[in-house]
Design an enzyme around this catalytic site. Structure first.
Site, PDB file in Angstrom:
ATOM      1  N   GLU A 166      -6.564  -1.614  -6.866  1.00 18.76           N
ATOM      2  CA  GLU A 166      -5.651  -0.829  -7.688  1.00 18.76           C
ATOM      3  C   GLU A 166      -4.655  -1.760  -8.371  1.00 18.76           C
ATOM      4  OE1 GLU A 166      -5.508   3.392  -5.287  1.00 18.76           O
ATOM      5  OE2 GLU A 166      -4.183   1.793  -4.604  1.00 18.76           O
ATOM      6  N   HIS A 220      -3.274  -3.851  -5.296  1.00 20.13           N
ATOM      7  CA  HIS A 220      -3.539  -3.283  -3.981  1.00 20.13           C
ATOM      8  C   HIS A 220      -5.005  -3.422  -3.605  1.00 20.13           C
ATOM      9  CE1 HIS A 220      -3.804   0.443  -1.192  1.00 20.13           C
ATOM     10  NE2 HIS A 220      -3.611  -0.662  -0.490  1.00 20.13           N
ATOM     11  N   ASN A 255      -5.198   6.443  -1.705  1.00 18.50           N
ATOM     12  CA  ASN A 255      -4.541   7.130  -0.587  1.00 18.50           C
ATOM     13  C   ASN A 255      -4.089   8.537  -0.982  1.00 18.50           C
ATOM     14  OD1 ASN A 255      -4.836   5.204   1.432  1.00 18.50           O
ATOM     15  ND2 ASN A 255      -3.040   4.076   0.774  1.00 18.50           N
ATOM     16  N   SER A 275       0.822  -1.213   0.000  1.00 19.04           N
ATOM     17  CA  SER A 275       0.000   0.000   0.000  1.00 19.04           C
ATOM     18  C   SER A 275       0.853   1.259   0.000  1.00 19.04           C
ATOM     19  CB  SER A 275      -0.911   0.015   1.236  1.00 19.04           C
ATOM     20  OG  SER A 275      -0.139  -0.010   2.418  1.00 19.04           O
TER      21      SER A 275
END
Length: 516
Positions: free
Chosen positions: A150, A138, A188, A117
């Protein structure tokens, strides 16, 4: 497909449940044999829960459990393994060791995927003899429920691998987005817009965490306010992500961290897991305190002073109608009477600026939020010159509902350029647009990832499009001019689309489109 998952912790077992339920054979390995046993039992229990809730049949459960293959060691020989998904701890050396041993044990045709991550996929791949076989995959926790993944190609990843992983993900019922190998990837990175601006508002003493959270939820429509979210995630984790993404993008002002977080992290104020963060938890306390009761004279007349500003004209009309429907006397004319409180609808500018520019009475002039609320929440902004009694009256007036309608909750904040909601929204949109203009992900994928991964009511580009590129640009320019802070500078994406009349969600024409 025969998939090997290395790492039987929370993420590994979630990925195992997801893949086995979709019909794939799943080998599950970990350096700790008891972790594998516990993971298989956990997956079986979750599948049993799905049967009880009617989400799958008993036969489907039995077939999925039968597809789980516990391994004695994670790097056992596996001539039929087609894909490895690594889900071990976030440490480059550990991941490099795992993939190095797997490279020796498995055929060269097996594709490697890392669930990192925060680490560079390219750096992990560079530790392999054949870096072209590895990409990022991810997942988000809990894997079966968070239906977004992802897909992150590294610099050397073979071009067919992202397509293969996308097909796998979508064949298992999740959505895949292809993302550049950059700090924070997509979700993120996009999430920094909300929390960094919330922390900046707190730094400036614009409002306390509870008020910012209320505005985020009840004006913008977020499921959870930014401070509630930090307490849930853990401030130690959030602060580390903010710092790493900021550094990774070479100290980009738009992603600037707050001076408030380091001391709170050191003090152990991490949130729910430590019992205290931005809020206290346990012993009868849980999250933000309720809003203060409304006092003051709700019968006081009101004068709305927008000075004909086009950006707020529609809102002024709507608010006037709502207040009059609630029995409020709204004055019209060139100026307020001596007894009226003055409300200034602002768009990227401050109440103090309007007072100075328009000669308004400073003691009884207040800002009011322009964005239509998602719930029954209004926002009143006070200046350093505000009379507290007049502010209480203005709050009481704004709290009035229509005929038979519930009263509004009214947050009171310090005057700032724009407003709390406008600054949060502008930051969310700006960070999303900066991802698009760097071609780190396609506009549709940005919006899909944010709505699915972060639970926002709209993706950043679609949200900005609701406002409109021209109006969004006016907001960003006003915030930048009012504050001088480069974090608010307009993005090229918004500026260009406002000039060309394109939607913020439109990817536009690229040079590659014009070749051949």
């Amino acid at each position: 497909m025969r998939i090997r998952i290395v790492g039987a912790g929370a993420m590994g077992r979630g990925i195992a449940q997801w893949a086995a339920s979709a019909g794939h054979t799943v080998e599950l390995g970990d350096v700790r044999a008891d972790a594998v046993k516990d993971a298989v039992e956990f997956v079986a229990s979750m599948l049993e829960r799905a049967v009880v809730k009617g989400r799958m049949s008993a036969d489907e459960r039995d077939a999925a459990v039968a597809r789980l293959v516990p391994l004695a060691e994670p790097w056992a020989a596996g001539p039929d393994v087609e894909l490895v998904i690594e889900a071990v701890r976030e440490d480059l050396e550990t991941k490099a060791e795992v993939f190095g041993r797997l490279e020796e044990a498995l055929p060269g045709s097996a594709v490697f995927a890392t669930n990192t991550s925060s680490l560079s996929v390219t750096r992990i791949a560079a530790t392999l003899q054949d870096p072209s076989r590895l990409a990022g995959l991810h997942f988000f926790n809990p894997v079966p429920l968070m239906r977004i993944v992802e897909v992150v190609p590294g610099a050397a990843t073979r071009p067919e691998i992202p397509a293969l992983l996308t097909e796998l993900v979508e064949g298992c019922g999740h959505r895949a987005v292809i993302v550049a190998d950059t700090p924070g990837f997509l979700v993120n990175h996009a999430g920094r817009g909300l929390v960094t601006e919330a922390l900046a508002l707190l730094e400036e003493s614009v409002a306390e965490p509870a008020e910012i959270d209320r505005i985020a939820r009840d004006v913008l429509g977020l499921r959870m306010g930014p401070f509630e979210l930090m307490d849930l995630t853990g401030l130690d984790v959030t602060a580390a992500v903010i710092d790493s993404i900021w550094a990774g993008f070479r100290y980009e002002d738009r992603l600037r961290p707050s001076f408030l977080t380091p001391n709170r992290v050191v003090a152990g104020l991490h949130g729910r897991k430590t019992g205290r963060g931005w809020y206290a938890y346990g012993d009868g306390s849980s999250g933000p305190a309720p809003e203060s009761p409304v006092g003051g004279d709700g019968e006081r007349p009101v004068f709305l002073a927008s000075a004909g500003r086009a950006e707020v004209a529609a809102y002024e009309e709507a608010l006037t109608g709502a207040l009059e429907a609630a029995g409020v006397r709204v004055e019209r004319g060139d100026g307020p009477s001596d007894g009226a409180v003055v409300l200034v609808p602002v768009w990227g500018t401050s109440v103090a600026g309007a007072i100075a520019e328009d000669g308004l009475p400073r003691e009884r002039t207040f800002g009011v939020e322009v964005l239509p609320p998602a719930g029954r929440q209004r926002v009143l902004a006070v200046t350093a010159a505000s009379d507290p009694a007049a502010a209480r009256d203005a709050r009481a007036v704004l709290a009035r509902g229509g005929e038979g309608g519930e009263p509004y909750a009214v947050s009171v904040v310090r005057d700032t350029a724009g407003s709390v909601a406008q600054r949060l929204l502008s930051s969310v949109v700006a960070v999303g647009c900066s991802i698009a203009e760097r071609s780190l992900a396609a506009p549709a994928d940005i919006d899909l990832a944010v709505t699915t991964g972060l639970g926002y009511p709209a993706g950043p580009l679609a949200w900005g499009e609701r406002i409109g590129a021209v109006r969004m640009l006016a907001l960003q320019r006003a915030l930048h001019a009012s504050t001088g802070d480069p974090r608010h500078r307009p993005t090229r994406w918004v500026t260009e689309r406002a000039a060309l009349g394109l939607a913020l969600t439109d990817p536009g024409t690229s040079p590659a489109d014009c070749l051949g």
